[in-house]
Design an enzyme around this catalytic site. Structure first.
Site, PDB file in Angstrom:
ATOM      1  N   ARG A 115       0.851  -1.172   0.000  1.00  0.00           N
ATOM      2  CA  ARG A 115       0.000   0.000   0.000  1.00  0.00           C
ATOM      3  C   ARG A 115       0.897   1.236   0.000  1.00  0.00           C
ATOM      4  NH1 ARG A 115      -2.015  -3.771   3.607  1.00  0.00           N
ATOM      5  NH2 ARG A 115      -4.133  -4.504   3.147  1.00  0.00           N
ATOM      6  N   LYS A 142      -2.312  -1.693   7.454  1.00  0.00           N
ATOM      7  CA  LYS A 142      -3.771  -1.662   7.558  1.00  0.00           C
ATOM      8  C   LYS A 142      -4.326  -2.940   8.163  1.00  0.00           C
ATOM      9  CE  LYS A 142      -7.890  -1.004   4.660  1.00  0.00           C
ATOM     10  NZ  LYS A 142      -8.359  -0.774   3.265  1.00  0.00           N
ATOM     11  N   HIS A 221      -2.486   2.786  -5.721  1.00  0.00           N
ATOM     12  CA  HIS A 221      -3.038   1.454  -5.440  1.00  0.00           C
ATOM     13  C   HIS A 221      -2.888   0.527  -6.642  1.00  0.00           C
ATOM     14  CE1 HIS A 221      -5.549  -1.603  -3.579  1.00  0.00           C
ATOM     15  NE2 HIS A 221      -6.271  -1.652  -4.682  1.00  0.00           N
ATOM     16  N   ARG A 224      -0.243  -2.262  -6.221  1.00  0.00           N
ATOM     17  CA  ARG A 224      -0.683  -3.415  -5.430  1.00  0.00           C
ATOM     18  C   ARG A 224      -1.678  -4.269  -6.224  1.00  0.00           C
ATOM     19  NH1 ARG A 224      -1.317  -5.331  -0.195  1.00  0.00           N
ATOM     20  NH2 ARG A 224      -3.409  -5.878   0.492  1.00  0.00           N
TER      21      ARG A 224
END
Length: 272
Positions: A115, A142, A221, A224
């Site tokens: 992330r 996260k 993002h 990822r």
């Protein structure tokens, strides 16, 4: 939103509900964001032993109306698959410090399925290089809110060589401790200031623009998501993908796998 029997508080609560509708109409707040804020309000009121204002029938009706009017579908960013990564790298000038840094960011972000916040928080002390690649220790992420720490094995591979490119950047920049990704001023001068998470998105968009790709569809993002999609396209198992991505729910990964497989064994394959 606060609980009170006073007319002023009731009026303020009504205004807040109106503001929810206005924010949704303006596109400033997505439905999931509004729902999270309501959940926070619910949590704090219950913790204080107060009546939960979000139980009000009007709030439920308004939120349901927002879902119908605005919609709940999330705007998915395009994954930066391995082909996209190659396209981005083709426009990186690795002769400069900035180019070496940006190349390392794109490769490490992709190969480690990091992330944005994780990527910019990595320090030299978190890295352990080996013949196979580099282990990156995340002190918090996260999916690790208790900060127990997670280790991510980033494979060097045969084509992209993310560990080699990372080492080249660190050696060229002379970074021996602290944040590995830092701001570079005009004149290619390195600073001690760590990059922000937003900077990762800007770097992706910069090279997407140079490569002639749709800038609006790519973000931080995308690195990822690109790893997960590329792994799924190459028939990696969900469990092996999750070892890298640290997803807790396999259903999230299955979504990427279904997207990657949507044209494989298609129902219309025999007649279209």
């Amino acid at each position: 939103m606060v609980r009170s029997s006073s007319p002023t508080a009731s009026a303020r609560f009504a205004l807040d509900r109106g503001e929810l509708c206005q924010l949704a109409r303006l596109g400033r707040q997505k439905v999931p964001t509004i729902a999270r804020k309501l959940a926070a309000i619910r949590f704090f009121h219950r913790g204080a032993g107060e009546e939960n204002p979000t139980d009000n029938a009007g709030v439920s009706a308004i939120l349901q109306g927002i879902r119908r009017t605005v919609g709940t579908a999330a705007k998915q960013k395009a994954p930066a698959t391995v082909d996209v990564i190659h396209a981005l790298l083709a426009h990186v000038d690795a002769r400069t410090l900035q180019g070496k840094r940006d190349r390392a960011i794109l490769l490490l972000g992709f190969a480690g399925a990091f992330r944005r916040s994780e990527l910019v928080a990595i320090t030299v002390e978190d890295l352990s290089f080996s013949a196979n690649g580099v282990d990156v220790f995340l002190t918090k992420s996260k999916t690790d809110q208790e900060a127990k720490g997670q280790s991510v094995a980033v494979l060097n591979g045969r084509a992209l060589r993310p560990a080699d490119r990372l080492r080249e950047w660190l050696e060229a920049a002379g970074i021996e401790s602290g944040p590995i990704f830092r701001r570079i001023n005009r004149g290619d001068h390195l600073t001690s200031e760590a990059l922000s998470a937003q900077s990762v998105a800007l770097i992706v968009k910069k090279y997407a623009d140079l490569a002639g790709l749709d800038v609006e569809k790519l973000s931080g993002h995308s690195l990822r998501a690109g790893f997960v999609t590329s792994a799924a396209e190459n028939r990696a198992s969900i469990s092996r993908i999750m070892e890298v991505t640290r997803h807790r729910d396999p259903r999230t990964v299955e979504t990427y796998v279904r997207r990657a497989d949507r044209f494989k064994d298609h129902a219309g394959d025999s007649f279209l």
